[in-house]
Write a protein that holds these residues in place. Sequence first.
Motif: not given
Length: 137
Positions: A1-28
């Motif tokens: 399957a071709i990799p495709m993103m479905q959701t990202i959580t959380p979808s916001l964070g501080p500009q200083g960085g360091g936010t762990s974003i969980t990307v869910r999808g298919i074909g990873f």
Amino acid sequence: AIPMMQTITPSLGPQGGGTSITVRGIGFFDSPLLRCKYDLGHISSGSNVRFVSTTEVVCVTPPITRGEYGMELTFNGQQYAGGCGNTGICTFKSYEDPVITGVSPKGGITTGGTFLSINVLSSVSGYLGLKCKFKAQ
């Protein structure tokens, strides 16, 4: 399957960085070239990107200028997987840390339930998931 993103959580964070974003999808798949890219050339790579499964990748945001960014994944450094709904774009919002300038009322009952009004210099608008954290003094 071709990799495709479905959701990202959380979808916001501080500009200083360091936010762990969980990307869910298919074909990873695991790859030494796995990267998370945000508009304007901001990149998460190396130890800031972790393959979890064929449906999950975790990205730690770099310092990133305040604003909204389309987020993409690459597994080969050339093609990028988009996704996230009808727009095809997973949006991450970077904000300036709010600075609290006032709280009213100054106290409440120990069982909780007191509504507070909090004044800030830089607000995070349009996000319903804001939470307050209290610590004893």
